[in-house]
Scaffold this active site. Structure first.
Site, PDB file in Angstrom:
ATOM      1  N   ASP A   1     -19.891 -10.277  -4.787  1.00 25.04           N
ATOM      2  CA  ASP A   1     -19.397  -9.850  -3.358  1.00 25.04           C
ATOM      3  C   ASP A   1     -19.561 -11.382  -2.733  1.00 25.04           C
ATOM      4  O   ASP A   1     -19.816 -12.405  -3.409  1.00 25.04           O
ATOM      5  CB  ASP A   1     -20.728  -9.036  -2.713  1.00 25.04           C
TER       6      ASP A   1
ATOM      7  N   ASP B   1     -15.683 -13.997  -3.619  1.00 24.53           N
ATOM      8  CA  ASP B   1     -14.564 -13.528  -2.783  1.00 24.53           C
ATOM      9  C   ASP B   1     -13.442 -13.321  -3.262  1.00 24.53           C
ATOM     10  O   ASP B   1     -12.797 -14.132  -4.184  1.00 24.53           O
ATOM     11  CB  ASP B   1     -14.218 -15.111  -1.907  1.00 24.53           C
TER      12      ASP B   1
ATOM     13  N   ASN C   1     -13.235  -3.070  -6.584  1.00 18.10           N
ATOM     14  CA  ASN C   1     -13.763  -2.212  -5.468  1.00 18.10           C
ATOM     15  C   ASN C   1     -13.628  -2.861  -3.975  1.00 18.10           C
ATOM     16  O   ASN C   1     -13.544  -2.232  -2.875  1.00 18.10           O
ATOM     17  CB  ASN C   1     -14.953  -1.630  -5.562  1.00 18.10           C
TER      18      ASN C   1
ATOM     19  N   TYR D   1      -2.825  -0.768   6.155  1.00 17.84           N
ATOM     20  CA  TYR D   1      -3.506  -0.145   5.070  1.00 17.84           C
ATOM     21  C   TYR D   1      -2.893   0.816   4.087  1.00 17.84           C
ATOM     22  O   TYR D   1      -2.942   0.675   3.024  1.00 17.84           O
ATOM     23  CB  TYR D   1      -4.784   0.685   5.814  1.00 17.84           C
TER      24      TYR D   1
ATOM     25  N   LYS E   1      -2.767   0.139  -0.116  1.00 13.80           N
ATOM     26  CA  LYS E   1      -3.261   1.117  -1.086  1.00 13.80           C
ATOM     27  C   LYS E   1      -2.044   2.032  -1.975  1.00 13.80           C
ATOM     28  O   LYS E   1      -2.468   2.289  -2.853  1.00 13.80           O
ATOM     29  CB  LYS E   1      -4.121   2.513  -0.188  1.00 13.80           C
TER      30      LYS E   1
END
Length: 261
Positions: A31, A50, A77, A142, A146
């Protein structure tokens, strides 16, 4: 099983981390924070990662080689929420979401595929969204990222099969998480809509994580982990006119807000 989960300090990544640990797996969380966040369970390892940084990905690969010698599961994720009408959202907003949501996945796959090929096994799980299949108005950037993650995952599923490497893509609808905190776009009207959809969603991250693990265990190439996502995908496939009505209605509501009606 040895697993690396990006974006694992919060949201779905944290829920997946906890679920993997609960079944006895070894987990390293990647993270953004330079020091270990308090949210990360004590029995998980932690790396600053990152997903935009090639150097961080190389460091993660080196850690896995040094500490474990192999990797069984890579969960790409990490991602951000965004939304914006085509004439409002800036190209800088587009570049940011592409670099994180799409290229973050690409970098992860590129980094660890050589290890998986060397092992001749492994599983890559890329977290996309229902937006990979269902393309509502006002969410071009977005939706594009995806949908691209779905395409990359399907491609790699074929490409890596000769090495015994499995690839899955996860496509949930909205669920309650802190994803909306990542929104920093210029279309504030769309952002407020997205925040409402996330914070008022009927599913928790833990519920989605449980369904995802079932899909991983089953080796599903596409994991659609909730009833809303299942029904929306089915509507688009079996009743395209109803899907078109849904999209046009959403666009009309968005236009009324823009016009002040």
């Amino acid at each position: 099983m040895r697993a690396l989960v990006t974006g694992g300090a919060s949201g779905l990544g944290l829920a997946l981390t906890k679920a993997l640990l609960a079944q006895g797996d070894l987990v390293v969380v990647g993270d953004l924070a330079e020091s270990r966040p308090e949210s990360v369970p004590g029995d998980a390892a932690y790396l600053t990662l990152d997903v935009r940084s090639e150097r961080d990905w190389e460091a993660a690969r080196d850690w896995v080689d040094r500490e474990w010698g192999r990797l069984d599961l890579l969960v790409n994720n990490a991602g951000i929420a965004t939304g914006g009408r085509i004439d409002v959202e800036t190209t800088e907003d587009w570049q940011r979401v592409l670099d994180i949501n799409l290229m973050g996945v690409v970098r992860g796959c590129r980094t660890f595929t050589p290890i998986f090929k060397r092992q001749r096994d492994g599983h890559i799980v890329n977290v996309a969204s229902l937006a990979g299949f269902i393309h509502g108005p006002g969410m071009s950037s977005y939706n594009a990222t995806k949908a691209a993650v779905v395409a990359v995952s399907e491609t790699l599923g074929f490409e890596l099969d000769p090495w015994g490497i499995k690839v899955s893509v996860v496509c949930p609808s909205f669920f309650r998480t802190n994803l909306h905190e990542s929104m920093r776009g210029t279309d504030t009207a769309m952002e407020s809509t997205a925040i409402g959809l996330i914070t008022q969603a009927p599913f928790t991250a833990a519920e989605i994580a449980t369904a995802v693990l079932h899909g991983i265990e089953a080796g599903d190439a596409v994991i659609v982990p909730d009833d809303i996502a299942v029904s929306m995908v089915a509507m688009k496939r079996t009743d395209p006119e109803a899907y078109a009505v849904w999209g046009r209605d959403g666009a009309a509501r968005l236009a009324r807000r823009e016009l002040g009606g």
